[in-house]
Design a protein around this motif. Structure first.
Motif, PDB file in Angstrom:
ATOM      1  N   PRO A 198     -27.791 -10.041  -3.803  1.00  0.00           N
ATOM      2  CA  PRO A 198     -26.787  -9.032  -4.189  1.00  0.00           C
ATOM      3  C   PRO A 198     -27.297  -7.606  -4.078  1.00  0.00           C
ATOM      4  N   GLU A 199     -28.567  -7.366  -4.432  1.00  0.00           N
ATOM      5  CA  GLU A 199     -29.088  -5.996  -4.379  1.00  0.00           C
ATOM      6  C   GLU A 199     -29.267  -5.489  -2.955  1.00  0.00           C
ATOM      7  N   ASN A 200     -29.236  -6.387  -1.961  1.00  0.00           N
ATOM      8  CA  ASN A 200     -29.260  -5.939  -0.574  1.00  0.00           C
ATOM      9  C   ASN A 200     -27.855  -5.672  -0.044  1.00  0.00           C
ATOM     10  N   PHE A 201     -26.841  -6.146  -0.747  1.00  0.00           N
ATOM     11  CA  PHE A 201     -25.466  -5.742  -0.431  1.00  0.00           C
ATOM     12  C   PHE A 201     -25.171  -4.365  -1.004  1.00  0.00           C
ATOM     13  N   ALA A 202     -25.547  -4.150  -2.270  1.00  0.00           N
ATOM     14  CA  ALA A 202     -25.253  -2.879  -2.923  1.00  0.00           C
ATOM     15  C   ALA A 202     -26.467  -2.401  -3.708  1.00  0.00           C
ATOM     16  N   GLU A 203     -26.962  -1.227  -3.333  1.00  0.00           N
ATOM     17  CA  GLU A 203     -27.995  -0.591  -4.149  1.00  0.00           C
ATOM     18  C   GLU A 203     -27.425  -0.321  -5.542  1.00  0.00           C
ATOM     19  N   TRP A 204     -26.175   0.145  -5.546  1.00  0.00           N
ATOM     20  CA  TRP A 204     -25.415   0.335  -6.786  1.00  0.00           C
ATOM     21  C   TRP A 204     -23.941   0.242  -6.437  1.00  0.00           C
ATOM     22  N   ALA A 205     -23.127  -0.122  -7.409  1.00  0.00           N
ATOM     23  CA  ALA A 205     -21.686  -0.208  -7.184  1.00  0.00           C
ATOM     24  C   ALA A 205     -20.973  -0.176  -8.523  1.00  0.00           C
ATOM     25  N   VAL A 206     -19.778   0.396  -8.505  1.00  0.00           N
ATOM     26  CA  VAL A 206     -18.925   0.430  -9.691  1.00  0.00           C
ATOM     27  C   VAL A 206     -18.001  -0.775  -9.652  1.00  0.00           C
ATOM     28  N   ALA A 207     -18.106  -1.637 -10.656  1.00  0.00           N
ATOM     29  CA  ALA A 207     -17.223  -2.802 -10.731  1.00  0.00           C
ATOM     30  C   ALA A 207     -15.848  -2.366 -11.212  1.00  0.00           C
ATOM     31  N   GLY A 208     -14.808  -2.752 -10.484  1.00  0.00           N
ATOM     32  CA  GLY A 208     -13.444  -2.441 -10.901  1.00  0.00           C
ATOM     33  C   GLY A 208     -12.932  -1.095 -10.462  1.00  0.00           C
ATOM     34  N   GLY A 209     -13.799  -0.289  -9.846  1.00  0.00           N
ATOM     35  CA  GLY A 209     -13.356   1.007  -9.350  1.00  0.00           C
ATOM     36  C   GLY A 209     -13.269   2.073 -10.413  1.00  0.00           C
ATOM     37  N   ILE A 210     -12.705   3.211 -10.038  1.00  0.00           N
ATOM     38  CA  ILE A 210     -12.538   4.358 -10.926  1.00  0.00           C
ATOM     39  C   ILE A 210     -11.059   4.695 -11.004  1.00  0.00           C
ATOM     40  N   ASP A 211     -10.556   4.879 -12.201  1.00  0.00           N
ATOM     41  CA  ASP A 211      -9.150   5.233 -12.396  1.00  0.00           C
ATOM     42  C   ASP A 211      -8.896   6.655 -11.892  1.00  0.00           C
ATOM     43  N   GLY A 212      -7.845   6.816 -11.111  1.00  0.00           N
ATOM     44  CA  GLY A 212      -7.560   8.106 -10.509  1.00  0.00           C
ATOM     45  C   GLY A 212      -7.131   9.176 -11.485  1.00  0.00           C
ATOM     46  N   GLU A 213      -6.623   8.782 -12.638  1.00  0.00           N
ATOM     47  CA  GLU A 213      -6.165   9.771 -13.613  1.00  0.00           C
ATOM     48  C   GLU A 213      -7.285  10.229 -14.547  1.00  0.00           C
ATOM     49  N   THR A 214      -8.029   9.255 -15.075  1.00  0.00           N
ATOM     50  CA  THR A 214      -9.093   9.603 -16.028  1.00  0.00           C
ATOM     51  C   THR A 214     -10.410   9.911 -15.344  1.00  0.00           C
ATOM     52  N   ARG A 215     -10.525   9.455 -14.086  1.00  0.00           N
ATOM     53  CA  ARG A 215     -11.784   9.553 -13.352  1.00  0.00           C
ATOM     54  C   ARG A 215     -12.917   8.865 -14.086  1.00  0.00           C
ATOM     55  N   ARG A 216     -12.585   7.770 -14.780  1.00  0.00           N
ATOM     56  CA  ARG A 216     -13.557   6.941 -15.477  1.00  0.00           C
ATOM     57  C   ARG A 216     -13.503   5.526 -14.907  1.00  0.00           C
ATOM     58  N   GLN A 217     -14.581   4.788 -15.073  1.00  0.00           N
ATOM     59  CA  GLN A 217     -14.642   3.432 -14.573  1.00  0.00           C
ATOM     60  C   GLN A 217     -13.605   2.546 -15.249  1.00  0.00           C
ATOM     61  N   LYS A 218     -13.041   1.632 -14.458  1.00  0.00           N
ATOM     62  CA  LYS A 218     -12.171   0.607 -15.003  1.00  0.00           C
ATOM     63  C   LYS A 218     -13.022  -0.589 -15.390  1.00  0.00           C
ATOM     64  N   ILE A 219     -12.904  -1.037 -16.629  1.00  0.00           N
ATOM     65  CA  ILE A 219     -13.678  -2.174 -17.117  1.00  0.00           C
ATOM     66  C   ILE A 219     -12.711  -3.176 -17.729  1.00  0.00           C
ATOM     67  N   GLY A 220     -12.699  -4.382 -17.191  1.00  0.00           N
ATOM     68  CA  GLY A 220     -11.835  -5.434 -17.731  1.00  0.00           C
ATOM     69  C   GLY A 220     -10.373  -5.060 -17.737  1.00  0.00           C
ATOM     70  N   GLY A 221      -9.977  -4.285 -16.712  1.00  0.00           N
ATOM     71  CA  GLY A 221      -8.574  -3.873 -16.630  1.00  0.00           C
ATOM     72  C   GLY A 221      -8.237  -2.664 -17.451  1.00  0.00           C
ATOM     73  N   GLN A 222      -9.207  -2.147 -18.215  1.00  0.00           N
ATOM     74  CA  GLN A 222      -8.979  -0.972 -19.031  1.00  0.00           C
ATOM     75  C   GLN A 222      -9.835   0.177 -18.521  1.00  0.00           C
ATOM     76  N   ASP A 223      -9.337   1.385 -18.682  1.00  0.00           N
ATOM     77  CA  ASP A 223     -10.112   2.562 -18.306  1.00  0.00           C
ATOM     78  C   ASP A 223     -11.146   2.859 -19.384  1.00  0.00           C
ATOM     79  N   SER A 224     -12.363   3.170 -18.938  1.00  0.00           N
ATOM     80  CA  SER A 224     -13.416   3.537 -19.885  1.00  0.00           C
ATOM     81  C   SER A 224     -13.352   5.027 -20.152  1.00  0.00           C
ATOM     82  N   SER A 225     -13.188   5.405 -21.392  1.00  0.00           N
ATOM     83  CA  SER A 225     -13.109   6.825 -21.738  1.00  0.00           C
ATOM     84  C   SER A 225     -14.247   7.213 -22.669  1.00  0.00           C
TER      85      SER A 225
END
Length: 310
Positions: A283-310
């Motif tokens: 896995p570490e040769n696929f991604a040096e680092w990666a955000v799981a779930g992406g970043i919410d476009g409104e809060t600009r915070r990571q999405k975790i478990g379907g919820q935005d992290s604030s």
């Protein structure tokens, strides 16, 4: 090398309206929109062609559902095209549209033509560092919409990995850039060029599409374009992140065209001096680092478990 890159990708989809909304949101440029065919293009003229999944002129699909039905490879000129077709020999047939075709060991239809693309020079934002100031009296940009330059690569699941590797390296002359032995092979269609135009992954007995990737200017556009897609409601598959093997920044999105589509930028550029490496598939040769779930476009915070992290 005879080929210079991907010239077009043709998709067969179940929902043409959803596909149209996606390609517009993705930042592609409209050429033609009809009920039975959508054509958009990247900045350099690489085409994204979308048709209904049951369109009679589409080649047989290598997997079910929405997927890539055909890949068009461009040659720099007629002499280069002739060289490619000579390599393929009697594997080539001429379609009703007059274009040369062959199928790879997966059964995927490949088209070969003199390229329609026009060279585009990227305009990445140069970084600043102590003693190395490239951006002076100028702020770095905030990107609000991606504008893809080209389709840089496609990743395929190989039902017969050895046959796929041999076909693209021996018949089409692709160069191996890096490799997971027996598991994956990164290949470029030119000696001098981006790290890979094609990546084949071993999936015995089950051909398919892993993803299709669109080249952007830099990490600012990857993040800004990804945030724009998030704001428009498109779901992240994974990203943003960075691949250590090709050095590229990435962001993958689910979509109504095929397996994930990728924004990426800042990949390695290879020449004759590039030293291909053998990598362990981890896995570490696929991604040096990666955000799981992406970043919410409104809060600009990571999405975790379907919820935005604030």
């Amino acid at each position: 090398m005879a080929l210079c890159g991907i010239d077009a990708v043709i998709f067969g989809v179940q929902d043409m309206e959803a596909a149209l909304r996606f390609v517009r949101d993705w930042g592609l440029h409209e050429k033609s929109v009809m009920s039975d065919q959508i054509i958009f293009e990247t900045r350099d003229g690489c085409e994204v062609i979308v048709k209904p999944v049951d369109a009679p002129d589409l080649p047989v699909a290598i997997e079910g559902g929405n997927t890539v039905r055909e890949v068009v490879w461009g040659a720099q000129d007629q002499a280069a095209l002739d060289d490619t077709l000579a390599r393929l020999g009697d594997a080539v047939s001429i379609g009703a549209d007059g274009l040369a075709r062959a199928t790879d060991p997966n059964g995927l239809s490949l088209v070969f033509r003199v390229t329609h693309r026009q060279p585009v020079t990227g305009t990445p934002t140069m970084p600043n560092a102590p003693g190395a100031y490239h951006r002076i009296d100028t702020r770095g940009p905030v990107i609000t919409q991606a504008n893809p330059i080209q389709i840089g690569h496609i990743v395929l699941f190989g039902a017969d990995f050895a046959a796929m590797r041999a076909f693209y390296t021996e018949r089409l002359g692709f160069v191996v850039s890096d490799e997971y032995p027996g598991h994956g092979c990164f290949m470029r269609c030119q000696v001098k060029g981006g790290h890979h135009n094609l990546f084949v992954l071993n999936r015995p007995g089950k051909a398919g599409i892993n993803h299709v990737a669109f080249t952007l200017n830099d990490i600012h556009e990857v993040v800004g374009g990804g945030l724009a897609m998030s704001r428009k409601g498109w779901k992240t598959e994974i990203g943003p992140g960075r691949h250590p093997i090709s050095s590229a920044y990435f962001w993958y999105f689910e979509n109504p065209l095929t397996a994930p589509l990728e924004y990426y930028a800042d990949e390695d550029y290879c020449t004759e001096a590039w030293e291909a490496r053998v990598w362990e598939r981890r896995p570490e040769n696929f991604a040096e680092w990666a955000v799981a779930g992406g970043i919410d476009g409104e809060t600009r915070r990571q999405k975790i478990g379907g919820q935005d992290s604030s």
